[in-house]
Design a protein around this motif. Structure first.
Motif, PDB file in Angstrom:
ATOM      1  N   TYR A  50      11.331  -6.438  46.979  1.00 48.86           N
ATOM      2  CA  TYR A  50      12.006  -7.310  47.486  1.00 48.86           C
ATOM      3  C   TYR A  50      10.563  -8.623  47.966  1.00 48.86           C
ATOM      4  O   TYR A  50       9.766  -7.890  48.058  1.00 48.86           O
ATOM      5  N   GLN A  51      10.950  -9.399  48.129  1.00 44.95           N
ATOM      6  CA  GLN A  51      10.025 -10.404  48.598  1.00 44.95           C
ATOM      7  C   GLN A  51       9.377 -10.547  50.337  1.00 44.95           C
ATOM      8  O   GLN A  51      10.744  -9.597  50.783  1.00 44.95           O
ATOM      9  N   GLU A  52       8.452 -10.802  50.627  1.00 40.86           N
ATOM     10  CA  GLU A  52       8.098 -10.344  52.308  1.00 40.86           C
ATOM     11  C   GLU A  52       9.254 -10.334  53.400  1.00 40.86           C
ATOM     12  O   GLU A  52       9.506  -9.935  54.191  1.00 40.86           O
TER      13      GLU A  52
ATOM     14  N   ASN B 229      17.547  -9.555  53.823  1.00 42.04           N
ATOM     15  CA  ASN B 229      17.834  -7.902  53.228  1.00 42.04           C
ATOM     16  C   ASN B 229      17.141  -7.306  53.231  1.00 42.04           C
ATOM     17  O   ASN B 229      17.662  -6.131  52.604  1.00 42.04           O
ATOM     18  N   ALA B 230      15.713  -7.367  53.368  1.00 45.65           N
ATOM     19  CA  ALA B 230      15.080  -6.087  52.950  1.00 45.65           C
ATOM     20  C   ALA B 230      14.717  -4.697  53.717  1.00 45.65           C
ATOM     21  O   ALA B 230      14.932  -3.758  52.464  1.00 45.65           O
TER      22      ALA B 230
ATOM     23  N   SER C 230       5.843   1.466  57.927  1.00 42.11           N
ATOM     24  CA  SER C 230       4.402   1.116  57.961  1.00 42.11           C
ATOM     25  C   SER C 230       4.919  -0.924  57.600  1.00 42.11           C
ATOM     26  O   SER C 230       4.337  -1.837  58.323  1.00 42.11           O
ATOM     27  N   THR C 231       6.029  -1.106  57.262  1.00 43.39           N
ATOM     28  CA  THR C 231       6.581  -2.382  56.845  1.00 43.39           C
ATOM     29  C   THR C 231       7.349  -2.789  58.399  1.00 43.39           C
ATOM     30  O   THR C 231       7.194  -3.882  58.761  1.00 43.39           O
TER      31      THR C 231
ATOM     32  N   LYS D 172       0.925  10.620  59.891  1.00 38.28           N
ATOM     33  CA  LYS D 172       1.210   9.339  60.583  1.00 38.28           C
ATOM     34  C   LYS D 172       0.650   7.854  59.519  1.00 38.28           C
ATOM     35  O   LYS D 172       0.317   7.936  58.520  1.00 38.28           O
ATOM     36  N   VAL D 173       1.126   7.104  59.785  1.00 41.38           N
ATOM     37  CA  VAL D 173       1.103   5.844  58.917  1.00 41.38           C
ATOM     38  C   VAL D 173       0.767   4.203  59.797  1.00 41.38           C
ATOM     39  O   VAL D 173       0.460   4.248  61.411  1.00 41.38           O
ATOM     40  N   ALA D 174      -0.249   3.384  59.199  1.00 38.22           N
ATOM     41  CA  ALA D 174      -0.646   2.746  59.158  1.00 38.22           C
ATOM     42  C   ALA D 174       0.384   1.572  59.547  1.00 38.22           C
ATOM     43  O   ALA D 174       1.025   0.930  58.565  1.00 38.22           O
TER      44      ALA D 174
END
Length: 315
Positions: free
Chosen positions: A138-140, A144-145, A173-174, A209-211
């Motif tokens: 999906y786009q940034e 509806n991401a 992360s997102t 862990k996540v950055a």
């Protein structure tokens, strides 16, 4: 079978209507309540108007939707997305079109992206191919991401592909948390995580862990690291969805006795008495006075009595 919608061709036709009526793209954007840049992208074939806006455009220019799309289907006038056509071909579709030539994160006529059709058609081979080639699905700024990504995680868990933990960490992360906006999808994901076959995924979710990117000013990007799901959040979800297998892994992984008060409160609220018994079974019988003080045992234990949970109270 219906023909495929040609976004560029549709855009040219709408441009022609604008020119004939001396109407600007800005005026059209105002009528549709969308931005001028969105109209421009759609008219140039870089993306497509959703079906509601196409119906409005047909009304504005006093034409039928079929005429606007220059599309006549063989049966019921249904419009087939290019993405759906692509998925119907299966893996051989990749022989004709290379991934780097596709804008698969751009929503189609129906506001859907390619990966959604892959999931609908349950094409596991195509799904793995897209994930393993790191194709952004999906786009940034796709509206509806979150929902799309949650569907991807659910599909990976359901089909038991090896990508689940990677997709889960990518989600955190997102979006900076594992919060799933759709309650139905969220419950399905946690019920799948309850399956013993996903024990390793659970352990990674508790250990890794996540950055998370932190944007400061325009040029400075920093990172912080956070757990995939925080310890307190685990207790909430375990209680909410009554996850006994997840609770077992949680007890093995965390120093869980310090959560006694929170566990008691939430497990009682959600009527998860089996889980409360399982939790108490894991508590040693020979606790020292200091350990009892750390657990703050008195208040939560009295609450069990207040709720008429006498077996748990005795335990």
């Amino acid at each position: 079978m219906p023909e495929v919608v040609d976004n560029e061709k549709v855009g040219k036709l709408i441009k022609q209507y604008l020119k004939e009526r001396n109407m600007t793209q800005e005026a059209l954007a105002n009528r549709l309540s969308i931005s001028k840049s969105a109209v421009s992208q759609n008219l140039n074939g870089k993306s497509s108007f959703d079906i509601q806006n196409l119906m409005k455009i047909a009304e504005i220019f006093n034409v039928s939707l079929d005429t606007l799309l220059q599309q006549k289907s063989s049966k019921d006038h249904a419009v087939v997305s290019e993405y759906e056509r692509f998925v119907r071909q299966g893996m051989k579709a990749f022989d004709e079109v290379k991934l780097d030539q596709m804008h698969i994160g751009t929503p189609d006529l129906y506001g859907k992206v390619l990966i959604e059709y892959v999931i609908e058609y349950e094409n596991v081979e195509m799904f793995k191919h897209l994930i393993e080639h790191n194709v952004p699905f999906y786009q940034e700024h796709h509206h509806n991401a979150r929902h799309v990504h949650a569907l991807v995680i659910h599909f990976s868990l359901e089909k038991k592909t090896e990508h689940a933990i990677r997709l889960i960490k990518m989600y955190v992360s997102t979006f900076e948390s594992f919060g799933i906006p759709n309650a139905d999808i969220e419950e399905k994901i946690y019920k799948l995580l309850e399956q013993p076959t996903h024990s390793e995924v659970l352990r990674n979710m508790m250990e890794d862990k996540v950055a998370i990117k932190i944007k400061m000013f325009k040029a400075l990007n920093l990172q912080r690291h956070r757990q995939v799901i925080k310890q307190k959040e685990w207790i909430t979800k375990i209680a909410q969805f009554k996850l006994r297998h997840v609770l077992g892994i949680y007890i093995d992984h965390y120093e869980s006795r310090r959560d006694y008060g929170r566990v008691t409160d939430l497990f009682l609220v959600h009527e998860f008495t089996d889980g409360m018994k399982q939790y108490l079974d894991a508590v040693p019988n020979n606790l020292s006075d200091l350990e009892k003080m750390i657990m703050a045992t008195q208040g939560p234990t009295l609450k069990l009595a207040d709720e008429n949970q006498f077996e748990l109270f005795k335990q």
